[in-house]
Design an enzyme around this catalytic site. Structure first.
Site, short mmCIF file in Angstrom:
data_model
loop_
_atom_site.label_atom_id
_atom_site.label_comp_id
_atom_site.label_asym_id
_atom_site.label_seq_id
_atom_site.Cartn_x
_atom_site.Cartn_y
_atom_site.Cartn_z
N SER A 49 0.79 -1.22 0.00
CA SER A 49 0.00 0.00 0.00
C SER A 49 0.83 1.29 0.00
O SER A 49 1.56 1.55 -0.93
CB SER A 49 -0.94 -0.06 1.20
OG SER A 49 -1.83 0.99 1.17
N ALA A 91 1.92 2.46 18.50
CA ALA A 91 2.83 1.76 17.59
C ALA A 91 2.10 1.54 16.27
O ALA A 91 0.94 1.15 16.25
CB ALA A 91 3.24 0.43 18.19
N ARG A 131 3.58 6.32 15.95
CA ARG A 131 2.97 7.53 15.40
C ARG A 131 2.46 8.38 16.56
O ARG A 131 1.93 7.86 17.54
CB ARG A 131 1.81 7.18 14.49
CG ARG A 131 2.19 6.30 13.32
CD ARG A 131 1.07 6.30 12.27
NE ARG A 131 1.17 5.15 11.39
CZ ARG A 131 2.09 5.00 10.44
NH1 ARG A 131 3.00 5.94 10.24
NH2 ARG A 131 2.10 3.93 9.67
C1 G16 Z 1 -3.22 0.23 6.58
C2 G16 Z 1 -4.53 -0.13 7.23
C3 G16 Z 1 -5.23 1.12 7.69
C4 G16 Z 1 -4.32 1.91 8.61
C5 G16 Z 1 -2.97 2.15 7.95
C6 G16 Z 1 -1.95 2.75 8.89
O1 G16 Z 1 -3.48 1.06 5.50
O2 G16 Z 1 -5.33 -0.82 6.29
O3 G16 Z 1 -6.42 0.78 8.34
O4 G16 Z 1 -4.88 3.14 8.93
O5 G16 Z 1 -2.42 0.94 7.50
O6 G16 Z 1 -1.79 1.89 9.97
P1 G16 Z 1 -0.68 2.05 11.05
O7 G16 Z 1 -0.82 3.45 11.59
O8 G16 Z 1 -0.98 1.00 12.06
O9 G16 Z 1 0.66 1.89 10.37
P2 G16 Z 1 -2.82 0.79 4.09
O10 G16 Z 1 -3.44 1.80 3.20
O11 G16 Z 1 -1.35 0.96 4.27
O12 G16 Z 1 -3.18 -0.63 3.78
#
Ligand code: G16
Length: 544
Positions: A69, A508, A516
């Site tokens: 992603s 985390a 974050r």
């Molecule tokens: C993924 C999750 C999202 C989340 C994001 C950031 O997004 O599918 O729900 O908000 O990671 O997560 P974290 O703050 O835990 O790193 P994506 O778009 O990277 O698949």
């Protein structure tokens, strides 16, 4: 049937790289995600789990998506999609973790058989897994590891090749519902485009789009897929004028680089390339096209962003009005789901102005999705632009069966039914969400400025903090407070007390090796200052 020998032989070709003592691989916010060269063995083992899951789910198709992603090009990831197109049931995340961390090929076979026995899975039943990947070059070899696992477990494999993440979710549900009364759509990429294009036409109801739109695709899979999709939309009919930018997928190193929804949201600025044209409506997708952020650069006030909270409140307000006009207000329960990252002003607007309930969950669309399913119409978006609107079977039935008493009521019912088809019901989908936003703005005859005027965001700041071991940080209260390391939350509280209308939290990341920090306060400089203070607290506790 016994898969032991086949798994042993295949697993030898896909070893898992051992981690330092005491650390394990975990199925995180979005599956396993890390540097791509660590993922070969993990992907193989996820393939084993997907086959078990399919057999457990009466041989229905399970999805596997290979993507990282918004993460840098060198990363990759693998996650499992359940039969209805939603995320893997949480209990199974532990099984994934158990398989992936088995210390040898022999132990892996043991864990596999133990899971099958404990979960009463018939290993002779048919199994089916459908899969796809984003444009990362490493996806190619990871798919080969996955295919070896499916082969070793005698699982039918359907390779959909390069896709956006939400397209794969769509395909899983479409595959499993084909030929039933709940058929979700034709299980092909073309089927996805045709379904959305048709629903978009019904939802627009003759309205026109108000001005050109520039779509930044983060140099990811959304670029080619959006270009393809545009062929299905009659431009003149809707006054549709979309320019696709940052759609170069031939140079892998520029994926998500200084562009895309994550860049725009965290940096609070437009991508520098192509040079932003003042006043032009713009939006950004992320690397696998499941997040969406709108913005424009105002000649007077500079950059203005409309993030996931804005999309959420726009959708809730429009759909709420339609439900009222449809005469279904007393029948259907509408609710909004957010995370701790939601701007405080958006929560106030939704509860006080729209008079809708808001529930806060931990980060990760799987959590929001689950809570949103508790409503007849559940609107969920993370501030980062990841989300969708879910309609319950009762809601769909009401849109179809209610006898309209006036043309206005009929229009409302038809528009709701069209939106339910246009909006991806399996997961957040940037392309589908973008069409939803365009429909709403066209109905309301709103510019982005009109949309931005609904409320004023509290100034806020998001900081990424590198720490030695992010697993030290444990949260409670939907991630709004830290339980561990001991003492850290007290220090954050002290910092927050120094500012007016302020709020801050740290957690985390589930997708990166970092913490974050989010802070909001009455002014921009205070929000920045508070975020920096909390970041320093986290840095200090993270290095203890
Ligand atoms: C993924 C999750 C999202 C989340 C994001 C950031 O997004 O599918 O729900 O908000 O990671 O997560 P974290 O703050 O835990 O790193 P994506 O778009 O990277 O698949």
């Amino acid at each position: 049937e016994n898969h032991d020998q086949a798994i042993l032989a295949a697993s030898a070709k896909h070893p898992v790289v051992p981690l330092e003592k005491g650390r394990i691989y975990t199925y995180g916010t979005a599956g396993f995600r890390m540097k791509a060269d660590l993922l070969d063995g993990i992907t193989f083992r996820v393939g084993l789990l997907a086959s078990l899951r399919s057999r457990k789910q009466n041989s229905r198709a399970i999805g596997v998506m290979i993507t990282a992603s918004h993460n840098p090009a060198a990363d990759n990831g693998v996650k499992i999609v359940d039969p209805l197109g939603d995320m893997l049931e949480q209990e199974w995340e532990h099984y994934a973790t158990a398989l992936v961390n088995a210390p040898s090929d022999e132990k892996l076979v043991e864990v596999y058989n133990r899971l099958a026995a404990d979960l009463k899975i018939d290993l002779t039943a048919p199994a089916k897994v459908v899969y796809g990947r984003d444009t990362r070059p490493s996806g190619h070899t990871l798919i080969a590891a996955l295919a070896d696992a499916l082969d070793a477990t005698n699982t039918e494999a359907v390779d959909f090749k390069i896709l956006t993440t939400p397209q794969l979710h769509y395909l899983v549900r479409a595959t499993n519902s084909e030929g039933t009364p709940l058929a979700y759509g034709t299980p092909s990429e073309v089927g996805y485009y045709e379904k959305l294009a048709e629903a978009f036409g019904r939802a627009m109801r003759g309205r026109k789009i108000n001005g050109p739109l520039v779509v930044d695709c983060a140099n990811g899979v959304g670029g080619p897929k959006l270009n393809e999709f545009l062929k299905y939309l009659p431009k003149e009919k809707y006054n549709l004028d979309i320019t696709v930018v940052n759609d170069d997928v031939l140079r892998p190193e520029i994926l998500n680089l200084d562009c895309g929804a994550d860049f725009v949201k965290t940096r609070q600025r437009a991508p520098p390339h192509p040079k932003p044209q003042p006043g032009v409506r713009s939006c950004s997708l992320d690397g696998d096209a499941d997040r969406l952020i709108y913005y424009w650069v105002d000649p007077d006030s500079g950059f203005v962003m409309l993030d996931g909270d804005r999309i959420s409140s726009l959708a809730a307000s429009f759909i709420g009005d339609l439900v009222e006009s449809a005469g279904l207000r007393d029948e259907l329960r509408i609710g909004v789901v957010q995370t701790a990252y939601a701007n405080g002003a958006s929560t106030t607007y939704i509860t006080q102005h729209l008079k809708l309930p808001v529930i806060c969950t931990p980060t990760g669309v799987k959590h929001l999705h689950h809570v949103a399913q508790g409503y007849d119409i559940g609107v969920y978006f993370e501030a980062n632009g990841h989300g969708t609107v879910l309609f319950s079977p009762d809601a769909l039935q009401a849109f179809r069966k209610t006898q309209p008493q006036s043309p206005a009521q009929k229009e409302a019912l038809d528009t709701l039914a069209a939106l339910a088809d246009l909006i991806n019901q399996t997961v957040g989908d940037a392309i589908s969400d973008m069409l939803m936003v365009e429909v709403i703005l066209a109905h309301k005859k709103w510019t982005l400025r009109d949309w931005a005027m609904t409320y004023t965001d509290l100034p806020n700041r998001l900081v990424r903090v590198e720490v030695g071991n992010k697993d030290l940080f444990q949260t409670t209260d939907a991630e709004r407070r830290l339980l561990r390391p001991e003492g850290a939350q007290e220090e954050i509280d002290q910092a927050v007390r120094k500012y007016k209308e302020a709020r801050a939290f740290a957690r985390a990341s589930g997708t990166e090796n970092a913490c974050r920090v989010y802070a909001e306060a009455a002014t921009r400089s205070e929000a920045n200052e508070l975020a920096e203070r909390v970041a320093r607290i986290i840095e200090r506790y993270g290095s203890l």
